[in-house]
Design a protein around this motif. Structure first.
Motif, PDB file in Angstrom:
ATOM      1  N   CYS A 104      89.462  69.901 -19.834  1.00 44.45           N
ATOM      2  CA  CYS A 104      88.943  68.649 -20.394  1.00 44.45           C
ATOM      3  C   CYS A 104      88.483  67.690 -19.295  1.00 44.45           C
ATOM      4  N   HIS A 105      88.439  68.168 -18.057  1.00 44.70           N
ATOM      5  CA  HIS A 105      88.117  67.281 -16.938  1.00 44.70           C
ATOM      6  C   HIS A 105      86.624  67.290 -16.628  1.00 44.70           C
ATOM      7  N   ASP A 106      86.018  66.107 -16.714  1.00 40.25           N
ATOM      8  CA  ASP A 106      84.585  65.987 -16.445  1.00 40.25           C
ATOM      9  C   ASP A 106      84.249  66.328 -14.995  1.00 40.25           C
ATOM     10  N   GLU A 107      85.187  66.029 -14.054  1.00 37.18           N
ATOM     11  CA  GLU A 107      84.918  66.328 -12.640  1.00 37.18           C
ATOM     12  C   GLU A 107      84.661  67.817 -12.425  1.00 37.18           C
ATOM     13  N   ILE A 108      85.456  68.659 -13.067  1.00 36.64           N
ATOM     14  CA  ILE A 108      85.292  70.111 -12.921  1.00 36.64           C
ATOM     15  C   ILE A 108      83.955  70.551 -13.499  1.00 36.64           C
ATOM     16  N   LYS A 109      83.654  70.065 -14.701  1.00 32.55           N
ATOM     17  CA  LYS A 109      82.407  70.444 -15.353  1.00 32.55           C
ATOM     18  C   LYS A 109      81.199  70.017 -14.518  1.00 32.55           C
ATOM     19  N   SER A 110      81.268  68.811 -13.972  1.00 30.66           N
ATOM     20  CA  SER A 110      80.159  68.283 -13.172  1.00 30.66           C
ATOM     21  C   SER A 110      79.966  69.074 -11.893  1.00 30.66           C
ATOM     22  N   VAL A 111      81.080  69.419 -11.233  1.00 29.93           N
ATOM     23  CA  VAL A 111      81.009  70.181  -9.983  1.00 29.93           C
ATOM     24  C   VAL A 111      80.418  71.567 -10.237  1.00 29.93           C
ATOM     25  N   LEU A 112      80.868  72.233 -11.297  1.00 29.72           N
ATOM     26  CA  LEU A 112      80.345  73.568 -11.606  1.00 29.72           C
ATOM     27  C   LEU A 112      78.862  73.515 -11.972  1.00 29.72           C
ATOM     28  N   GLU A 113      78.470  72.459 -12.657  1.00 29.24           N
ATOM     29  CA  GLU A 113      77.059  72.300 -13.038  1.00 29.24           C
ATOM     30  C   GLU A 113      76.168  72.166 -11.802  1.00 29.24           C
TER      31      GLU A 113
ATOM     32  N   PHE B 271      93.644  70.325  -9.564  1.00 27.77           N
ATOM     33  CA  PHE B 271      93.915  70.629 -10.973  1.00 27.77           C
ATOM     34  C   PHE B 271      94.734  71.912 -11.014  1.00 27.77           C
ATOM     35  N   ILE B 272      95.972  71.787 -11.507  1.00 28.58           N
ATOM     36  CA  ILE B 272      96.918  72.894 -11.414  1.00 28.58           C
ATOM     37  C   ILE B 272      97.354  73.343 -12.798  1.00 28.58           C
ATOM     38  N   GLY B 273      97.229  74.660 -13.034  1.00 25.64           N
ATOM     39  CA  GLY B 273      97.692  75.242 -14.292  1.00 25.64           C
ATOM     40  C   GLY B 273      98.913  76.100 -14.037  1.00 25.64           C
TER      41      GLY B 273
ATOM     42  N   LEU C 297      83.683  62.622   5.445  1.00 29.23           N
ATOM     43  CA  LEU C 297      84.540  61.548   4.937  1.00 29.23           C
ATOM     44  C   LEU C 297      85.973  61.713   5.428  1.00 29.23           C
ATOM     45  N   GLN C 298      86.644  60.583   5.686  1.00 26.03           N
ATOM     46  CA  GLN C 298      88.090  60.651   5.929  1.00 26.03           C
ATOM     47  C   GLN C 298      88.788  60.510   4.581  1.00 26.03           C
ATOM     48  N   ILE C 299      89.612  61.492   4.261  1.00 25.80           N
ATOM     49  CA  ILE C 299      90.315  61.531   2.973  1.00 25.80           C
ATOM     50  C   ILE C 299      91.541  60.623   3.041  1.00 25.80           C
ATOM     51  N   ASN C 300      91.752  59.844   1.977  1.00 23.63           N
ATOM     52  CA  ASN C 300      92.914  58.941   1.987  1.00 23.63           C
ATOM     53  C   ASN C 300      93.955  59.279   0.933  1.00 23.63           C
ATOM     54  N   GLY C 301      93.709  60.330   0.142  1.00 32.88           N
ATOM     55  CA  GLY C 301      94.717  60.678  -0.843  1.00 32.88           C
ATOM     56  C   GLY C 301      94.302  61.861  -1.697  1.00 32.88           C
ATOM     57  N   SER C 302      95.189  62.219  -2.607  1.00 30.53           N
ATOM     58  CA  SER C 302      94.964  63.371  -3.484  1.00 30.53           C
ATOM     59  C   SER C 302      95.477  63.045  -4.879  1.00 30.53           C
ATOM     60  N   VAL C 303      94.660  63.348  -5.881  1.00 29.46           N
ATOM     61  CA  VAL C 303      95.064  63.172  -7.272  1.00 29.46           C
ATOM     62  C   VAL C 303      95.378  64.543  -7.854  1.00 29.46           C
ATOM     63  N   VAL C 304      96.609  64.726  -8.329  1.00 27.94           N
ATOM     64  CA  VAL C 304      97.054  66.012  -8.864  1.00 27.94           C
ATOM     65  C   VAL C 304      97.154  65.913 -10.383  1.00 27.94           C
ATOM     66  N   SER C 305      96.434  66.786 -11.077  1.00 31.16           N
ATOM     67  CA  SER C 305      96.396  66.747 -12.539  1.00 31.16           C
ATOM     68  C   SER C 305      96.616  68.133 -13.117  1.00 31.16           C
ATOM     69  N   SER C 306      96.947  68.168 -14.388  1.00 37.07           N
ATOM     70  CA  SER C 306      97.053  69.434 -15.101  1.00 37.07           C
ATOM     71  C   SER C 306      95.645  69.985 -15.334  1.00 37.07           C
ATOM     72  N   LEU C 307      95.485  71.289 -15.177  1.00 36.67           N
ATOM     73  CA  LEU C 307      94.164  71.905 -15.289  1.00 36.67           C
ATOM     74  C   LEU C 307      93.599  71.824 -16.704  1.00 36.67           C
ATOM     75  N   PHE C 308      94.476  71.885 -17.715  1.00 37.54           N
ATOM     76  CA  PHE C 308      93.982  71.960 -19.084  1.00 37.54           C
ATOM     77  C   PHE C 308      94.438  70.799 -19.970  1.00 37.54           C
TER      78      PHE C 308
END
Length: 407
Positions: free
Chosen positions: A246-255, A194-196, A70-81
């Protein structure tokens, strides 16, 4: 048994294979020695920015790899917790993809003539032999070569011979893995960061089904006591560290991450100032890639710069190996003259790469320092320095290593 070669490249990683393919495109044969019994793909995926795609264009494998990623078009930066979304950044039209390392190495290897890569060939000793370097392998083989290129990673035998210091441990660790979503991950062409306060979790889409992820942090004394390189235990460790997210993306990826697919690595770097005076080349020997400029992963330029090295070195060497006009006939000084041309070509390569490599390693070093330090004051400084580093990165990825042509 003693073998004589014109060019030997130690290490069949990104830098070594890019150099070998570049030389092959220019009609020059090389022998690549790999200590492992197969091409190694540790790390799973790597950032390839616009500067890397120019190098891949030069060696002729970019179209195939573009079709796979995939060609990446951006980045979403969020708090880890927390659910707070810090910012959303665009790539600004730059070409960015996360390329599976195995596909990259296989694509490079397929471009080389049969017999170019020699597996299970660990170099244990280097010695002088007139205008040649003599390599002693672990299996007893001796190889004499006119040109020796060290692309053998952070524990490089060739870099040590040139006088480089060992890369330093930054104190940080990285756990990397991949997750497979058979029905698609649904993340689209955007990176999730996701940055803590120190830790960082990245989710990097490779294609519609596969994502690469990385968890970087500076371990506490308690972490050091419980961390285990066993893949299944690493997965449990990450799940424990991130149980409050609290991020579903992290939980889903680890699963979706296979229990046997995690890889732990210490984060090492070359001290930036060492590159200002180090012997990047000496006589008929030089280094590329992580043997030359290992850096922290925070600007995603380790693999990109290795490809730049390969194209530029191949071009400099091919120019050096051309016989001057009027000197096609053999003469008693031919060997000495060729050695001088090789030395000059490697010096040219070193000159082209010194300041570029210093800039990359220093920027990555600063970015890592920003990421790994905590506190309220540092949190404010982080925001300012992040914008500064992002501006530097925009200029870094605009670099063009040029085509594989010689004058």
């Amino acid at each position: 048994m003693e073998i004589v070669e014109d060019i030997v490249i130690v290490g069949a990683g990104i830098a070594g294979l890019t150099t070998s393919v570049g030389l092959h495109r220019l009609g020059i044969r090389s022998l690549v020695l790999e200590s492992s019994d197969k091409l190694r793909a540790a790390g799973f995926a790597l950032s390839t920015w616009s500067n890397a795609w120019k190098a891949l264009d030069a060696v002729g494998i970019s179209d195939y790899l573009r079709q796979q990623h995939l060609q990446i078009n951006g980045s979403v930066v969020s708090s880890l917790f927390s659910k707070e979304r810090s910012s959303e950044l665009s790539t600004g039209g730059l070409e960015v993809r996360y390329v599976r390392r195995s596909l990259l190495l296989e694509a490079l290897a397929k471009e080389l003539p049969s017999g170019t890569i020699r597996l299970s060939s660990k170099v244990v000793c280097i010695e002088e032999s007139g205008f040649y370097k003599k390599l002693h392998l672990a299996d007893g083989t001796i190889i004499k070569t006119k040109v020796l290129i060290g692309s053998d990673g952070v524990n490089s035998v060739v870099a040590k011979w040139l006088g480089f210091q060992k890369p330093v441990f930054t104190g940080g660790l990285a756990i990397r893995a991949y997750a497979v979503f058979e029905n698609g991950h649904g993340l689209g062409p955007k990176v999730r960061q996701f940055i803590g306060n120190g830790p960082r979790f990245l989710v990097l889409p490779c294609d519609e089904r596969i994502v690469h992820w990385a968890f970087t942090w500076k371990p506490s004394d308690q972490d050091k006591e419980v961390i285990d390189e066993n893949s299944a235990k690493l997965k449990q460790f990450v799940l424990k560290k991130l149980e409050d997210t609290c991020h579903d993306e992290i939980k889903s990826v680890l699963e979706k991450t296979p229990a046997d697919g995690l890889h732990l690595t210490p984060i090492r770097t070359r001290q930036p100032w060492e590159l200002l005076w180090a012997n990047i080349s000496k006589g008929n020997v030089c280094v590329t890639g992580d043997a030359f400029h290992p850096m922290t992963p925070y600007i995603g330029q380790g693999g990109c710069s290795a490809m730049e090295d390969g194209v530029i070195l191949a071009r400099c060497l091919a120019e050096a190996l051309q016989k001057p006009d009027g000197k096609n006939k053999e003469n008693e000084n031919e060997e000495e003259e060729e050695h001088k041309r090789i030395e000059s070509g490697l010096k040219k390569y070193a000159k082209e790469r010194r300041w570029r490599s210093f800039n990359l390693v220093a920027t990555a070093y600063i970015a890592g320092t920003i990421q790994e330090n905590n506190g309220m004051i540092m949190s404010y400084i982080k925001k300012l320095l992040f914008l500064f580093v992002f501006g530097l990165l925009a200029r870094i990825v605009a670099f063009d290593c040029g085509k594989l042509t010689i004058s």
